[in-house]
Design an enzyme around this catalytic site. Structure first.
Site, PDB file in Angstrom:
ATOM      1  N   ARG A 197       0.829  -1.204   0.000  1.00 46.23           N
ATOM      2  CA  ARG A 197       0.000   0.000   0.000  1.00 46.23           C
ATOM      3  C   ARG A 197       0.866   1.258   0.000  1.00 46.23           C
ATOM      4  NH1 ARG A 197      -0.962   4.840   2.408  1.00 46.23           N
ATOM      5  NH2 ARG A 197      -0.408   3.875   4.398  1.00 46.23           N
ATOM      6  N   CYS A 251       4.289   9.324   0.114  1.00 43.36           N
ATOM      7  CA  CYS A 251       2.919   9.832   0.039  1.00 43.36           C
ATOM      8  C   CYS A 251       2.778  10.784  -1.140  1.00 43.36           C
ATOM      9  CB  CYS A 251       2.537  10.556   1.332  1.00 43.36           C
ATOM     10  SG  CYS A 251       0.861  11.226   1.298  1.00 43.36           S
TER      11      CYS A 251
END
Length: 325
Positions: A13, A264
């Site tokens: 993820r 991110c």
């Protein structure tokens, strides 16, 4: 120092979401399987976010369906799905995830950029999810086995367990420095809602070991009943030092990403997570128990590097372990 340390593997993820390569669901499911074969027992497998914003995470349902073909449910293994809001949570309930991790932010700036909500709105969103869980009717009886969920408890149709992750705990790319009091206040609010595990994330990799100690101590006072988990990025080469500080402060659960891949997409300059194999090497050399096979992790790191089209940045994927077998 035979104390066990749980490493939550986040490569499928948080690792893949910031890579340029977009991997098919079958390849991402293969990564999960390889990591579980290497010893991962809690693994962030998917993210239920809109593919328009994070195309690397498209097809979360397909990934989980592919993993469902992996054989019978194992009580010792837990697959986690990340959600940003109630819609993502509802999507997660339609799959066989064992845990749901609700992403939040310690700052308004990052919260608005990442999920369109300030801190207070995020707390309300989390409260609504928890209220819905509490008021949900039991699953109807069915002749057809329902997806196995429930944090590894093996109960068909049970709601997955829930945790929360706070981004930008030690610094925000939009709001700047984040105070310990600001974090502790938010941790306390989340703890009062009954969340059993709260992760503190250094999303842009600005923390230092002394700041980690101060924040952990304050968060523990704010939510004494919650398990604290730490999530570090190695953006400024302090990731492993920060993990060490967390362990010294009594933390038993740490996130890491195979190969040190990721970051991110909504935080400028947020490069890779600390590498699972590097963290395992450091901890096990000191005598801590992680349950991972280091050689298998290194092999998996090199494999995922081939899949994303660049060498994995971790130290051990280049140098190997020591002593060499």
């Amino acid at each position: 120092m035979s104390r066990p340390i749980t490493i939550v593997e986040v490569g499928p993820r948080d690792g893949l979401q910031n890579e340029k390569a977009i991997l098919e669901p079958a390849v991402r499911a293969d990564l999960v399987r390889r990591l579980e074969a290497a010893g991962a027992r809690r693994i962030e497998a998917v993210s239920f976010v809109h593919p328009k914003y994070v195309p690397q995470m498209a097809g979360a349902e397909e990934v989980m369906a592919e993993l469902a073909r992996n054989g019978p449910h194992e009580a010792a293994r837990s697959r986690i799905g990340l959600v940003l809001n109630g819609k993502g949570y509802d999507r997660a309930l339609g799959t066989a995830v064992d845990e749901v991790n609700v992403a939040m932010s310690a700052t308004d700036g990052f919260g608005l950029k990442n999920q369109g909500m300030g801190v207070d709105q995020q707390v309300s969103m989390l409260s609504d999810i928890l209220t819905g869980r509490a008021n949900a009717p039991p699953p109807p009886p069915s002749a057809v086995p329902l997806p196995l969920k429930g944090g590894g408890n093996g109960e068909p149709g049970a709601a997955p367990s829930l945790s929360a992750t706070l981004s930008c705990v030690w610094g925000c790319p939009f709001d700047g420095e984040v105070s310990v009091d600001q974090v502790a206040d938010l941790v306390g609010r989340i703890g009062e809602l009954g969340v059993a595990e709260i992760a503190l994330a250094d999303t842009i990799g600005v923390a230092d070991p002394w700041a980690v100690t101060k924040t952990v101590e304050a968060a523990r006072r704010a939510a004494p009943e919650a398990v604290l988990r730490l999530h570090f990025h190695d953006t400024r080469n302090t990731g492993l030092a920060n993990a060490w500080a967390g362990v010294e402060a009594g933390i038993d659960v740490l996130d890491a990403s195979v190969g040190g891949i990721g970051g991110c997409p909504f935080a400028p300059g947020a490069t890779g997570n600390i590498a699972t194999e590097d963290l395992v090497y450091m901890l096990e050399r000191a005598g801590f128990e992680t349950g991972y096979d280091l050689d298998a992790l290194i092999t998996t790191a090199r494999w995922i590097g081939e899949k994303i089209g660049r060498p994995a940045p971790s130290a051990l994927s280049r140098a190997g372990g020591w002593p060499r077998g």
